[in-house]
Write an enzyme that holds these catalytic residues in place. Structure first.
Site, PDB file in Angstrom:
ATOM      1  N   HIS A 377       0.812  -1.221   0.000  1.00 21.49           N
ATOM      2  CA  HIS A 377       0.000   0.000   0.000  1.00 21.49           C
ATOM      3  C   HIS A 377       0.845   1.271   0.000  1.00 21.49           C
ATOM      4  O   HIS A 377       0.303   2.368  -0.169  1.00 21.49           O
ATOM      5  CB  HIS A 377      -0.943   0.003   1.213  1.00 21.49           C
ATOM      6  CG  HIS A 377      -2.342   0.373   0.855  1.00 21.49           C
ATOM      7  ND1 HIS A 377      -2.651   1.381  -0.031  1.00 21.49           N
ATOM      8  CD2 HIS A 377      -3.533  -0.136   1.258  1.00 21.49           C
ATOM      9  CE1 HIS A 377      -3.966   1.491  -0.146  1.00 21.49           C
ATOM     10  NE2 HIS A 377      -4.531   0.574   0.612  1.00 21.49           N
ATOM     11  N   ASP A 381      -2.655   1.163  -4.702  1.00 20.36           N
ATOM     12  CA  ASP A 381      -3.928   1.260  -3.990  1.00 20.36           C
ATOM     13  C   ASP A 381      -4.957   0.371  -4.685  1.00 20.36           C
ATOM     14  O   ASP A 381      -4.625  -0.330  -5.653  1.00 20.36           O
ATOM     15  CB  ASP A 381      -4.419   2.713  -3.912  1.00 20.36           C
ATOM     16  CG  ASP A 381      -4.549   3.384  -5.280  1.00 20.36           C
ATOM     17  OD1 ASP A 381      -4.831   2.674  -6.278  1.00 20.36           O
ATOM     18  OD2 ASP A 381      -4.376   4.601  -5.365  1.00 20.36           O
TER      19      ASP A 381
END
Length: 410
Positions: A377, A381
């Site tokens: 992350h 995303d």
């Protein structure tokens, strides 16, 4: 012996921080020729033979076989090229080496005792674990040569500190009749540490979807019926689909490295391989524009090298993503752990026969493969991850696109 220089633990990969001295191929006093193997370093990925850059004579060996030390640590001294040994370090006992300045940036506190008035002899790994576990090295009894503190001593001290050591013998006695306890190999321990660190330090997120692969299975059957051609597996198609998706979406072809974003210019895909030594993840390099047959040939050769224990250093590093296919083991979805420093891994499940409604609501038999994409992350995303996963699925559901040569259309 005059003119001594330091031999350091080399950095053999982007994320390598420590290595285990698996073998010394020379002894103190031996003459070494350029190209001769001096010692073997084992990491969690592969064993690496370290050769001499020039001629020289071995002086003293400071790190014995079986010891794990940080990158940049002095492992030996010789008359060949290297860092010049100071008078102070040259006079130090072999069993109590003073770590040199590291090739990569490391906190200097790791190389010096907290209390300068008392010299504490400990391995770099023991110092690091002591800091992580909150153990004062002054309180640890070393089991190594001349009382040198090893990582195992630190872990034992941490267990005593938490009050767990008292209950340990009882637990061991309880399982003794039905089980055997054996120490894990250095490779297994390194893999275990790597997986724990990956899960703790990499912010994973997961995306799952299915690919309808009826057409892919039919195409594979037709292609494999041709004589004299490489036999294609489902994994070959999946690796090819991932490679084409990376070409189409280059933002997925990058990794996070110590606060920097590293963008790869070539297409590289890792492949999880089960071996007798454990699960390995070699990497296929320069896949941009490769045909499906070429990817299959190179993948087969790579897997064979890994299983034969002949993988090179380059085989075991690089890439931003790995394919981990567990479909042959009867699993619908597999949620994998990212292999640092990579930023993604694709878990592949088994093919299931399921009924789905068609446009008119009538049930139609489909053959679906479960896919789970794990992403870092810090770089990716949900939106970018789904774009990539769906592009992979597009290639698997329309596999004739994989037969085209050249780069995928963006």
């Amino acid at each position: 012996m005059s003119g001594m220089n330091d031999l350091l633990m080399p950095k053999l990969g982007l994320t390598m921080t420590e290595g285990l001295v698996a073998e010394w191929c020379v002894a103190p006093g031996d003459s070494v020729k350029q190209g001769d193997i001096i010692f073997v370093v084992e990491t969690e990925k592969v064993a690496n033979e370290i050769t001499a850059d020039d001629d020289g004579v071995m002086g003293e060996i400071l790190v014995p076989v079986g010891e794990t030390v940080l990158v940049g640590t002095i492992v030996a001294r010789w008359t060949g090229p290297g860092q010049r040994a100071s008078a102070e370090t040259a006079a130090a006992p072999a069993a109590e080496p003073k770590p040199a300045s590291l090739v990569v940036s490391q906190p200097q506190a790791q190389a010096t005792p907290a209390n300068p008035a008392v010299r504490i002899v400990a391995t770099p790994l023991a110092r690091r674990q002591a800091e992580e576990l909150g153990v004062a090295l002054q309180t640890v009894q070393g089991s190594g040569p001349h009382g040198r503190i090893k990582a195992a001593d630190v872990r034992a001290a941490a267990a005593r500190k938490e009050g767990t050591s008292a209950s340990l013998p009882a637990k061991q006695a309880a399982i003794a009749p039905a089980a055997e306890r054996a120490p894990a190999s250095s490779l297994v321990q390194a893999m275990a540490r790597r997986m724990v660190e990956a899960k703790q330090n990499t912010p994973h997120f997961y995306l799952s979807a299915e690919a309808e692969v009826s057409e892919l299975l039919a195409l594979r059957t037709r292609l494999n019926a041709q004589q004299g051609q490489v036999k294609l597996t489902l994994n070959h198609f999946i690796v090819a689909a991932v490679a084409r998706a990376l070409e189409a979406l280059p933002q997925q072809n990058r990794i996070w490295d110590g606060g920097d974003v590293v963008q790869f210019r070539t297409i590289e895909v890792g492949v999880a391989v089960s071996t007798e030594r454990g699960l390995m993840a070699p990497v296929l390099h320069d896949l941009g524009g490769c045909s499906l047959d070429e990817i299959a040939r190179r993948a087969d050769q790579l897997v064979q090298r890994v299983r034969d224990g002949k993988a090179s250093r380059d085989d075991m590093q690089g890439g931003a993503i790995t394919v981990s296919n567990a479909g042959m083991f009867n699993v619908t979805y597999m949620t994998p752990i990212i292999n640092p420093p990579q930023s993604a891994i694709l878990g592949v499940g088994s093919i299931r026969d399921v009924f789905r409604p068609d446009a008119n609501g009538a049930p139609v038999l489909k053959r679906e493969m479960g896919l789970v994409l794990a992403g870092d992350h810090r770089l990716h995303d949900g939106t970018s991850g789904l774009q990539f996963l769906n592009r992979v699925i597009d290639f698997l559901q329309d596999p004739y696109l994989l037969l085209r040569s050249g780069k995928a259309d963006k």
